[in-house]
Design a protein around this motif. Structure first.
Motif, short mmCIF file in Angstrom:
data_model
loop_
_atom_site.label_atom_id
_atom_site.label_comp_id
_atom_site.label_asym_id
_atom_site.label_seq_id
_atom_site.Cartn_x
_atom_site.Cartn_y
_atom_site.Cartn_z
N ALA A 36 0.84 -1.21 0.00
CA ALA A 36 0.00 0.00 0.00
C ALA A 36 0.87 1.25 0.00
CB ALA A 36 -0.93 -0.01 1.21
N GLY A 37 1.87 1.27 0.86
CA GLY A 37 2.77 2.41 0.91
C GLY A 37 3.48 2.62 -0.42
N ALA A 38 3.95 1.55 -1.01
CA ALA A 38 4.65 1.65 -2.30
C ALA A 38 3.71 2.16 -3.39
CB ALA A 38 5.23 0.30 -2.69
N ALA A 39 2.49 1.66 -3.42
CA ALA A 39 1.54 2.09 -4.44
C ALA A 39 1.18 3.57 -4.28
CB ALA A 39 0.27 1.24 -4.38
N LEU A 40 1.00 4.01 -3.04
CA LEU A 40 0.65 5.41 -2.80
C LEU A 40 1.82 6.34 -3.11
CD1 LEU A 40 -1.53 5.02 0.41
CD2 LEU A 40 -2.30 5.45 -1.94
N TRP A 41 3.03 5.93 -2.74
CA TRP A 41 4.20 6.73 -3.10
C TRP A 41 4.35 6.80 -4.62
CZ3 TRP A 41 6.80 10.43 -1.00
CH2 TRP A 41 6.91 10.52 0.39
N THR A 42 4.09 5.70 -5.29
CA THR A 42 4.16 5.68 -6.75
C THR A 42 3.16 6.67 -7.33
OG1 THR A 42 4.92 3.39 -6.79
CG2 THR A 42 3.90 4.24 -8.82
N ALA A 43 1.95 6.68 -6.79
CA ALA A 43 0.93 7.61 -7.28
C ALA A 43 1.35 9.06 -7.08
CB ALA A 43 -0.40 7.34 -6.57
N ARG A 49 0.52 16.26 -9.57
CA ARG A 49 -0.55 17.26 -9.55
C ARG A 49 -1.88 16.67 -9.07
NH1 ARG A 49 -0.34 22.03 -11.60
NH2 ARG A 49 -2.43 21.95 -12.49
N CYS A 50 -1.94 15.37 -8.91
CA CYS A 50 -3.17 14.71 -8.46
C CYS A 50 -3.18 14.70 -6.93
CB CYS A 50 -3.22 13.29 -9.02
SG CYS A 50 -4.78 12.47 -8.68
N LEU A 51 -4.12 15.40 -6.33
CA LEU A 51 -4.08 15.62 -4.88
C LEU A 51 -4.54 14.44 -4.01
CD1 LEU A 51 -5.29 19.33 -4.89
CD2 LEU A 51 -2.94 18.44 -4.85
N PRO A 52 -5.56 13.67 -4.38
CA PRO A 52 -6.01 12.61 -3.48
C PRO A 52 -4.95 11.63 -3.01
CG PRO A 52 -7.67 13.00 -5.14
CD PRO A 52 -6.46 13.81 -5.54
N PRO A 53 -3.99 11.22 -3.85
CA PRO A 53 -2.98 10.28 -3.31
C PRO A 53 -2.14 10.88 -2.18
CG PRO A 53 -2.96 10.23 -5.70
CD PRO A 53 -3.85 11.37 -5.29
N TYR A 54 -1.93 12.18 -2.19
CA TYR A 54 -1.21 12.80 -1.08
C TYR A 54 -1.98 12.58 0.23
CZ TYR A 54 1.74 15.56 -4.31
OH TYR A 54 2.62 15.98 -5.26
N TYR A 55 -3.28 12.84 0.16
CA TYR A 55 -4.13 12.65 1.34
C TYR A 55 -4.01 11.22 1.84
CZ TYR A 55 -8.39 11.70 3.95
OH TYR A 55 -9.27 11.27 4.89
N PHE A 60 -2.06 7.34 5.60
CA PHE A 60 -1.44 6.02 5.73
C PHE A 60 -0.30 6.08 6.75
CE2 PHE A 60 2.11 3.29 4.35
CZ PHE A 60 1.53 2.03 4.47
N HIS A 61 0.61 7.03 6.55
CA HIS A 61 1.75 7.13 7.47
C HIS A 61 1.31 7.52 8.88
CE1 HIS A 61 4.98 6.22 4.76
NE2 HIS A 61 4.60 7.15 3.89
N ALA A 62 0.37 8.42 8.99
CA ALA A 62 -0.11 8.83 10.31
C ALA A 62 -0.75 7.65 11.04
CB ALA A 62 -1.09 9.99 10.19
N SER A 63 -1.53 6.85 10.33
CA SER A 63 -2.21 5.72 10.97
C SER A 63 -1.21 4.67 11.46
CB SER A 63 -3.21 5.07 10.01
OG SER A 63 -2.54 4.36 8.98
N ARG A 64 -0.03 4.66 10.88
CA ARG A 64 1.02 3.72 11.29
C ARG A 64 1.96 4.34 12.33
NH1 ARG A 64 2.38 -0.53 7.52
NH2 ARG A 64 4.55 -0.11 8.02
N GLU A 72 6.20 14.91 6.12
CA GLU A 72 6.84 15.14 4.81
C GLU A 72 5.81 15.14 3.68
OE1 GLU A 72 9.80 12.86 1.68
OE2 GLU A 72 9.68 12.10 3.73
N VAL A 73 4.93 14.16 3.69
CA VAL A 73 3.92 14.06 2.63
C VAL A 73 2.93 15.23 2.72
CG1 VAL A 73 2.06 12.66 1.65
CG2 VAL A 73 4.15 11.56 2.49
N ALA A 74 2.50 15.59 3.92
CA ALA A 74 1.55 16.70 4.07
C ALA A 74 2.17 18.00 3.55
CB ALA A 74 1.11 16.84 5.52
N ARG A 75 3.45 18.21 3.79
CA ARG A 75 4.13 19.41 3.27
C ARG A 75 4.18 19.38 1.75
NH1 ARG A 75 6.69 22.92 6.33
NH2 ARG A 75 8.42 23.18 4.86
N LYS A 76 4.44 18.22 1.17
CA LYS A 76 4.42 18.09 -0.29
C LYS A 76 3.01 18.35 -0.83
CE LYS A 76 8.17 14.67 -0.63
NZ LYS A 76 9.15 15.47 -1.33
#
Length: 158
Positions: A36-43, A49-55, A60-64, A72-76
């Motif tokens: 899941a992490g790999a797929a989301l990072w890939t997205a 420019r696609c915002l939903p994968p950032y969310y 994902f990282h926060a829940s873990r 880092e991801v939220a800043r991106k």
């Protein structure tokens, strides 16, 4: 909202994700945590420019409990949304009239991510940073439509 299935995602993000991104999201939903992490990072990296994968990725990282990665991801995400919404790169420079934060799209996503960043800072023990973000949220969203009051309540408890 269930962003993994796309239900009501347009309320926050302003539209559906492209099919290749949806396939990565579907892969994340059905895979192991590492997959899941790999797929989301890939997205995120393939479709910056696609915002939903950032969310999804910062959630994902926060829940873990991976608050540094979530930060880092939220800043991106904030940077990507600011660019699309024509907002200042520095969140501290954004003013209430700079965008319509009440309608779905990049500006609303930016505001939502600002709230997420405040929450992540609380979880990281960075109270002053979280408080500064909440002050900005209060200025930009005085009616608290985005729900920053939850972060404010967490700050009041600590």
């Amino acid at each position: 909202m269930n962003i993994f299935t796309g239900v009501e995602s347009s309320e926050l993000f302003g539209g559906q994700v492209p099919p290749p991104v949806q396939r990565l999201i579907d892969s994340a939903r059905s895979g192991t945590p590492d997959e899941a992490g790999a797929a989301l990072w890939t997205a995120v990296l393939t479709f910056p420019r696609c915002l939903p994968p950032y969310y999804l990725l910062y959630k994902f990282h926060a829940s873990r409990g991976e608050m540094d990665a979530a930060h880092e991801v939220a800043r991106k995400a904030l940077a990507a949304a600011a660019l699309q919404a024509h907002l200042a790169a520095d969140w501290r420079a954004v003013q209430p009239g700079d965008a319509d934060f009440s309608t779905p799209g990049p500006a609303r996503f930016w505001l939502f991510t600002l709230k997420a960043l405040a929450f992540i800072n609380v979880r990281r023990g960075e109270r002053a940073a979280a408080l500064a973000l909440v002050v900005k949220l209060r200025a930009l969203d005085p009616a608290d439509r985005i729900g920053f009051g939850v972060v404010e309540a967490l700050l009041a408890q600590s």
